[in-house]
Design a protein around this motif. Sequence first.
Motif, short mmCIF file in Angstrom:
data_model
loop_
_atom_site.label_atom_id
_atom_site.label_comp_id
_atom_site.label_asym_id
_atom_site.label_seq_id
_atom_site.Cartn_x
_atom_site.Cartn_y
_atom_site.Cartn_z
N GLY A 41 46.25 50.42 49.18
CA GLY A 41 46.61 49.32 48.26
C GLY A 41 45.31 48.61 47.52
N GLN A 42 44.30 48.85 48.02
CA GLN A 42 42.98 48.10 47.87
C GLN A 42 42.51 49.24 46.48
N ALA A 73 45.36 48.49 43.47
CA ALA A 73 45.11 47.35 42.98
C ALA A 73 43.93 47.47 42.02
N ALA A 76 44.83 49.83 39.21
CA ALA A 76 45.96 48.99 38.12
C ALA A 76 45.26 47.98 37.29
N LEU A 77 44.05 47.47 37.68
CA LEU A 77 43.37 46.52 36.90
C LEU A 77 42.24 46.98 35.98
N GLY A 78 42.53 48.37 35.91
CA GLY A 78 41.53 49.27 34.94
C GLY A 78 40.12 49.19 35.43
N VAL A 79 39.90 49.01 36.61
CA VAL A 79 38.60 49.24 37.25
C VAL A 79 38.01 50.71 37.43
N ARG A 118 45.57 50.93 31.37
CA ARG A 118 45.58 49.88 32.48
C ARG A 118 45.36 48.58 32.07
N LYS A 119 44.38 48.54 31.02
CA LYS A 119 44.14 47.19 30.50
C LYS A 119 45.57 46.31 30.12
N ASN A 132 48.20 43.23 47.81
CA ASN A 132 46.99 43.91 47.68
C ASN A 132 45.79 43.10 47.00
N LEU A 133 45.76 41.78 47.51
CA LEU A 133 44.39 41.03 47.14
C LEU A 133 43.23 41.50 47.74
N PHE A 134 42.19 41.18 47.28
CA PHE A 134 40.99 41.77 47.87
C PHE A 134 40.69 40.57 48.87
N PRO A 135 40.49 41.23 50.29
CA PRO A 135 40.36 40.14 51.07
C PRO A 135 39.06 39.71 51.31
N HIS A 136 37.73 40.36 50.87
CA HIS A 136 36.50 39.66 50.68
C HIS A 136 36.31 38.92 49.64
N MET A 137 37.01 38.67 48.66
CA MET A 137 36.95 37.71 47.44
C MET A 137 37.88 36.51 47.58
N TYR A 184 37.32 38.69 38.77
CA TYR A 184 36.55 40.13 38.99
C TYR A 184 36.99 41.15 37.77
N ALA A 185 38.27 41.52 37.70
CA ALA A 185 38.53 42.44 36.58
C ALA A 185 38.44 41.98 35.34
N LYS A 188 34.63 42.38 34.68
CA LYS A 188 34.30 43.54 34.76
C LYS A 188 34.66 44.64 33.67
N VAL A 189 36.22 44.54 33.40
CA VAL A 189 36.87 45.44 32.62
C VAL A 189 37.18 44.95 31.33
N ARG A 246 46.56 37.03 39.24
CA ARG A 246 45.42 37.87 39.07
C ARG A 246 46.04 39.00 37.91
N THR A 247 47.21 39.45 37.88
CA THR A 247 47.76 40.53 36.95
C THR A 247 47.65 39.85 35.61
N MET A 252 44.41 39.34 33.27
CA MET A 252 44.24 40.70 32.28
C MET A 252 45.01 40.46 30.99
#
Lengths: 221, 297
Positions: free
Chosen positions: A118-119, A122, A125-128, B133-134, B144-149, B157-158, B161-162, B206-207, B210
């Motif tokens: 899932g990481q 995700a 899906a965010l385009g990274v 995907r943008k 699916n959140l990023f656990p270290h953020m 982040y996105a 970055k994106v 978060r979605t 974007m």
Amino acid sequence: MKLDFSIILPWLPNFGAALIVTVQVTICSLLLGLVLSVPLSLCKISNLRPLQVFADFYTSVFRGVPLLVQVFMMYFGIPLVLPVKFNAFQAGTLVFAMNSAAYISESMKGGIRAIDRGQYEAAMALGVHYPSMMKDIILPQAIKSVLPSLVNEFISLLKNTTLISSIGLVDILRVGQMIQSKTYRAFEPFFVIAIFYYVLVMLLSTLGKYLERRVNKSDRH
Amino acid sequence: MIDIKGLYKDFGALHVLKGITLHIDQGEIISIIGPSGSGKSTLLRSINLLEEPTFGEIWVEGRLITPPDPYLHPEVIRASNTYKKLSGTADDAQLIARIKKEDLLYEKHEGAEYRRLLREITGKNFQSAYEVRKKIGMVFQHFNLFPHMTVLENMTYAPVKVLGISKEEAAERARRLLTQVGMLDKIGVYPSTLSGGQKQRVAIARTLAMEPDIVLFDEPTSALDPEMVKEVLDVIKALAKTGITMVLVTHEMGFAREVSDRIVFLDEGVIVEDADPATFFSTPKSDRAQAFLEKVL
Ligand SMILES: Nc1ncnc2c1ncn2[C@@H]1O[C@H](COP(=O)(O)OP(=O)(O)OP(=O)(O)O)[C@@H](O)[C@H]1O
Ligand SMILES: [Mg+2]
């Protein structure tokens, strides 16, 4: 024979200087090894067969050849066939770092594999893009699970650095040999050195166990 | 807005999607429902290319996001060596139908003209997964959140970055969206300290950070404790009123009925029904949809 530890005292400055050498080699090797382990672990998890084969071959070489042979090869052998020149510090550090990379990349691979799909999804899906995804999302989480094995690697590096005395670098073991040849006493210097390493390694493994507990704990969301 | 044409997806020997054709208009809200294993998630995940289609094409906002599928272009089939070899054995329409049905085209052997036509379609229309995907956001069952953020870092982040917007602008956007989903007070915390419902609300924000044109939801409430389902559904309902295009996979029938413009019923990899919610829930045409509704309602 009567033991007399006071013969060590005049050598304490030498021990101090040697300790700095030992610690320098260990830390430099660990850091360089950590850096090298990242591309190596990425090769191991890659879908590209040649990269996998390269990484597995790399690991098997460093696992399969005795460390002292590697050190001699790097210091005496390589400069004869390649246009490079190492001093003892560089040759030793390079060999230890490349070894550590082989080991650390294995646990890094495990750490990366353990990360939930899932990481990746995700991030995608965010385009990274892949490089940012690995650098910012996947590796920071994988490193965490590598921490305990980094401590273990630090411990074996610390012990393995004694091998550099064989290519002339004055580390703690070398000071022991110098005392032996000057005073004809062997038990006292080597006993002190053994105790020194033992205490240091015990302290480090306590740290390692502590980190392992921390990592496992924060895994439970 | 989204055009899915003749979509097939195999996982090895398992045929999961078997010829899906679906058009979704701008601003439409579509719910995909159907039995477990019918291919709902696979269909949804194909739209942002988390799954790579085996055959078929997907068009998003007029751009082709998959490789072109020769079987969907008669002029390409006609240019193939296979067609030329078989011509005379049947008329054009029969021949094209047979080539499609028996999957006779083999890229390497179809000649230069065939490949040129395919390249031309790609050149004119193709858009990479990253670009697509943008514009398409996705909300997952397991957040699916990023656990270290922190929540804020998850949200900025996105976009930084994106999309390349500034940190300040991204933070501003994050605060606005977190307010919208009622999570502003958690902006500085790590996801592990949030409840499931709170995590999903952050994931939705978060979605939205974007600024997507389309949002895909894959069972956004299935992993939640019952008492948290409503808070998430309320956020999605509010979002549905903003005119954004949404595709939802859900087991919440009442919710699907309330928010959707259309219900797509999927069974064994094919669309069995595609109707407005009132019609679908009151008078489903197929036996399979009737049986399904009896079980879940
Ligand atoms: N990556 C994969 N590899 C192999 N098989 C897969 C994969 N993903 C899905 N499948 C299979 O494809 C079929 C359809 O899966 P899918 O997840 O699309 O179903 P679903 O309709 O979303 O079901 P559910 O309601 O249980 O989520 C299932 O049989 C599933 O086991
Ligand atoms: Mg599913």
